[in-house]
Design a protein around this motif. Structure first.
Motif, short mmCIF file in Angstrom:
data_model
loop_
_atom_site.label_atom_id
_atom_site.label_comp_id
_atom_site.label_asym_id
_atom_site.label_seq_id
_atom_site.Cartn_x
_atom_site.Cartn_y
_atom_site.Cartn_z
N UNK A 133 47.96 43.06 55.57
CA UNK A 133 46.81 44.53 54.21
C UNK A 133 46.31 44.28 53.93
N UNK A 134 45.79 45.32 53.43
CA UNK A 134 44.40 45.31 52.46
C UNK A 134 43.69 43.99 52.22
N UNK A 135 41.94 43.76 51.92
CA UNK A 135 41.60 43.01 51.20
C UNK A 135 41.68 43.89 49.44
N UNK A 136 42.23 43.21 48.50
CA UNK A 136 42.20 44.10 46.93
C UNK A 136 41.44 42.32 46.80
N UNK A 137 40.04 42.68 46.20
CA UNK A 137 39.15 41.53 45.55
C UNK A 137 38.93 42.10 44.57
N UNK A 138 39.61 43.27 43.59
CA UNK A 138 40.07 43.65 42.54
C UNK A 138 41.11 43.05 41.89
N UNK A 139 42.10 42.99 41.93
CA UNK A 139 43.20 42.03 41.77
C UNK A 139 43.45 40.41 42.18
N UNK A 140 42.58 40.20 43.06
CA UNK A 140 42.13 38.72 43.12
C UNK A 140 41.47 38.22 42.35
N UNK A 141 40.15 38.93 41.47
CA UNK A 141 39.34 38.13 40.61
C UNK A 141 40.33 37.17 39.67
N UNK A 142 40.57 37.38 39.30
CA UNK A 142 40.81 36.91 37.39
C UNK A 142 41.59 35.05 38.83
N UNK A 143 42.16 35.30 39.54
CA UNK A 143 42.11 33.34 40.22
C UNK A 143 41.11 33.32 40.72
N UNK A 144 40.27 34.64 41.04
CA UNK A 144 39.26 33.40 41.55
C UNK A 144 38.45 32.95 40.78
#
Length: 803
Positions: free
Chosen positions: A289-300
């Motif tokens: 599926x497409x990368x979703x950096x906005x969704x992953x940002x808090x985990x990052x």
């Protein structure tokens, strides 16, 4: 038809992921050499190929843990058997805590590990830092180290399983889509593919997130739905050499391990992203599926805090792949209720590779023998009410399920999504009484009343403690109403109803009309499939009252025991309400409302009468140990009856009060004290067995009766008034683990914490022994008793006054 596709196979496995490959391997190993596997694309496509493939043994129950222990043993030895590497790496796992509640949580896990035979030890933050030197440990307060855990290569694992299966005669067909499932009389008889049809006796649906669609071809429900699941891969990082333990930072929603000299950083974020399976397209196989950096940002941000080296690391990719989840976070394994011969091995909730070896073994055993090798009621597909199978309920719930994967397991925690699926007839009134609701099955049920705020999650004494005490004392000193409408009601009618139930139940069912019988329903091994209360309403009419979450399972069981008997089985749960009027003043209330027929009943007798012109069936019995009646009425009359009882002094009481009282009375509950691994002999339910008649499981019980019963249920009375047992804690005697608690609460009528526990015979054969219960590392002393803790002779609940 392509060359090689058989016209018949004993078992057809649908899906070539880890569950399908493992099931095929174990079927072949069990001698079912004509089993075939059909994969719509290529083996491991879909979800398996991109799994992070962690294998951590400890789970919430011994049997679930044993499945993964089996996986670990299999993965470590499969290469020797097949010559195919599995990529098994045994470097252990490290779970860290950054707050006191998480520390309690992992200490509880560590204690369970010892009970379940898993090596684990609680270590300090400093020791954790030594085992994982690349992490920032400034906020770490403790950890649990599990040396036997590891990881595996999912593609290599599947290749080894398939190689082993082929060597034993099984056959695999890739690029073979299933287009239909043939059934006759609600039983599978074959599958249809684009390349032709195969007749078969059983089907194992191991199709991952497509399992719901596949099972629907056979009119069976599979409540699972996919979410997007993320992990970050970096390029090599200086200092990351060789293999490290898997690091779990659950407070920050992260799991971390090395990967080819870099790092793999995965997450179970607080709220996931559901996806519609049809949006993936028919050709979805090894895509992402497409990368979703906005969704992953808090985990990052959390990952950067835990791993400072990430700040300068080069990102290889943010992997986003689909993973399927169920409404309660446990997987689906076993035969469906709707279609005989249709078995499920799916909805793995991100533990597919870890559980795959053991789950495939268990599913193959279930297909061959009709039951799993150990009790797995947590995974039984029949546990879900139909309301959970809707797209609306699933898409709302599964993102929360993903987020709860790493949540602290506080007692009495509740789901927030997909609520209100089913409401009792008194739901509006309970809201007026300020009930705090819990979801039991699909039902909203009052846990306690007079709620003033949302309860704070805690492992210490909860803020609703005092309110529950008031409700218990109402039932003990005055009169209380418990809403038991969520219990299943099953009508068994017809000329052979009595003989059918006498054959399927351990107790004597052929009693006079309007008698009430408590009994267990056993399997051929003597294990308890269900415990039920049966009311005889006529010569050919019996009503079974079963557990709230047991309705689908129990009806399927009864239907499949029926031979040529003239019997009808009907689910009437939603047609009726059940109000339990309990307490010493209940007789006064009955007298004031002209319900004299209730007062005249003896224990385990029933009557048909009217209260305020509402037809009712009232039974003299009690699940809380106080005098009273369980009163069944039409759902539309429930509010009239409740308001009548309240007008004459009764007040509502919730499930928490009922639980405290039933533990004091040593009344057992399915899924806690009772399951298919337990016989009535271990559960001290010999009084509910009629040895003079024939019934399913009798031979197994007789053999066990003549041998030794190794475990029994006892009551434990705690010495420390402030101890807070919640169940599933280890029990020790003379420093040796002898069992575990199954249910626990504060016993308000006896003034101390109390638990029921399943313990070894060396403890259960003696009264008054001193034991210790490990509550998050604190050994709390208590005394065992072989009887109930409150009103041992049952005089209160058999008295017309309750005095």
């Amino acid at each position: 038809m392509p060359e090689g596709l058989p016209t018949h196979a004993s078992v057809v496995v649908i899906g070539g992921g880890v569950l399908g490959c493992s099931t095929l391997y174990h079927l072949a190993k069990n001698g079912i050499s004509d089993a075939v596997l059909l994969e719509r694309n290529q083996l491991t496509s879909g979800t398996t190929w991109h799994s992070a493939a962690q294998v951590r043994a400890l789970r919430s129950t011994k049997n679930l843990t044993d499945l993964i222990k089996y996986s670990i043993e299999l993965y470590a030895t499969l290469e020797k058997e097949t010559g195919q590497q599995t990529g098994w790496i045994n470097k252990g796992s490290l779970s860290i805590a950054t707050n006191n509640d998480r520390l309690v949580h992992i200490k509880r896990q560590g204690a369970l590990a010892h009970l379940f035979g898993v090596r684990a030890e609680t270590i300090s933050a400093g020791e954790a830092k030594e085992r994982w030197p690349h992490m920032n440990a400034e906020d770490v307060v403790g950890a649990v180290w599990s040396p036997d855990d590891g990881r595996v290569s999912p593609s290599d694992l599947c290749a080894a399983l398939i190689k082993g299966a082929k060597a034993l005669g099984a056959r695999i067909f890739e690029n073979t889509s299933v287009t239909g499932i043939k059934t006759k009389d609600k039983q599978v008889v074959g599958v249809e593919t684009r390349q032709g049809a195969i007749r078969c006796d059983a089907i194992a649906v191991c199709a991952g997130l497509w399992s719901r669609t596949v099972a629907a071809m056979a009119n069976s429900e599979v409540p699972l739905w996919p979410c997007e699941h993320f992990y970050l891969l970096t390029k090599p990082i200086e200092g990351i050499e060789g293999n490290l333990p898997t690091l779990s930072d659950h407070d920050n929603h992260l799991y971390i391990r090395d990967d080819s000299g870099g790092l793999l950083v995965g997450c179970f974020e607080p709220m996931g992203k559901p996806i519609a399976p049809e949006s993936l397209g028919e050709d979805f196989a090894f895509q992402l599926l497409p990368e979703d950096w906005d969704h992953f940002e808090p985990m990052m941000k959390n990952a950067l805090h835990r791993l400072p080296a990430l700040e300068h690391a080069q990102v290889k990719m943010l992997l986003n792949g689909p993973e399927s989840f169920t409404p309660d976070g446990s997987f689906l394994l076993g035969e469906t209720a709707e279609t005989k011969g249709l078995f499920l091995g799916c909805g793995m909730n991100s533990v597919g590779v870890a559980t795959g070896g053991g789950a495939g073994m268990a599913l193959a055993h279930c297909i061959e023998h009709g039951h799993t090798p150990m009790d797995l009621h947590e995974a039984d597909p029949k546990r879900f009410a139909p309301q959970y199978n809707s797209v609306e309920a699933l898409t709302a719930r599964v993102p929360e399920v993903l987020g709860k994967h790493y949540e602290i397991a506080y007692p009495a925690r509740q789901w927030e999504t997909s609520r209100g699926l089913k409401k009792t007839p008194l739901h509006t009134i309970w809201k007026e009484e300020h009930a705090h609701f819990g979801q039991i099955g699909a039902w909203e049920r009052p846990l306690y009343f007079s709620k003033t705020k949302d309860p704070a999650p805690t492992f210490t004494r909860p803020d609703w403690h005092e309110q529950v005490r008031k409700e218990v004392m109402l039932a003990h000193m005055q009169a209380a109403v418990f809403d038991q409408s969520t219990f299943g009601k099953i009508e068994v009618t017809g000329p052979d109803a009595c003989s059918f139930l006498n054959r399927t139940c351990a107790n004597q069912i052929d009693r006079p009309d309007l008698r009430v019988i408590y009994t267990t329903i056993l399997n051929e091994r003597g294990g308890i499939e269900s415990d039920v209360t049966i009311m005889r309403l006529g010569s050919e009419h019996f009503r079974l009252y079963v557990g709230t979450t047991a309705i689908k399972r129990d009806i399927a069981w009864l239907e499949r025991q029926r031979t040529t008997e003239r019997v009808q089985i009907e689910n009437t749960t939603d047609r009726y309400a059940v109000l339990a009027l309990m307490g010493p003043l209940s007789a006064n209330i009955a007298g004031q409302i002209d319900a004299q027929a209730l007062i005249e009943l003896s224990y385990f007798q029933a009557c048909q009468t009217r209260i305020r012109n509402c037809p009712v069936v009232a039974a003299r019995l009690s699940y809380v140990g106080e005098a009273g009646w369980e009163i069944t009425c039409h759902r539309e009359d429930a509010q009239t009856l409740y308001r009548t009882f309240k007008d004459y002094g009764a007040q509502p009481a919730g499930l928490f009060a009922q639980t405290s009282m039933r533990i004091e009375k040593r009344f057992l509950a399915y899924g806690h004290e009772l399951d298919t691994d337990i016989t009535p002999l271990e559960a001290n339910l010999g009084f509910a067995i009629d040895w003079e008649k024939e019934f399913i499981g009798k031979d197994a019980l007789l053999a066990k009766k003549q041998g030794n019963v190794s475990n029994r249920i006892v009551t434990i009375l705690f010495e420390n008034q402030n101890a807070v047992p919640i169940g599933n804690e280890t029990v020790l005697h003379n420093g040796k683990i002898v069992g575990k608690t199954t249910s626990a609460a504060f016993g308000f009528r006896i003034g101390r914490p109390i638990a029921l526990a399943q313990v070894a015979s060396e403890v259960s054969s003696h009264d008054g022994l001193t034991v210790q219960v490990n509550i998050a590392g604190s050994l709390e002393p208590g005394k065992t008793t072989l009887a109930c803790a409150f009103d041992r002779d049952g005089g209160r609940m058999r008295s017309n006054t309750g005095a």
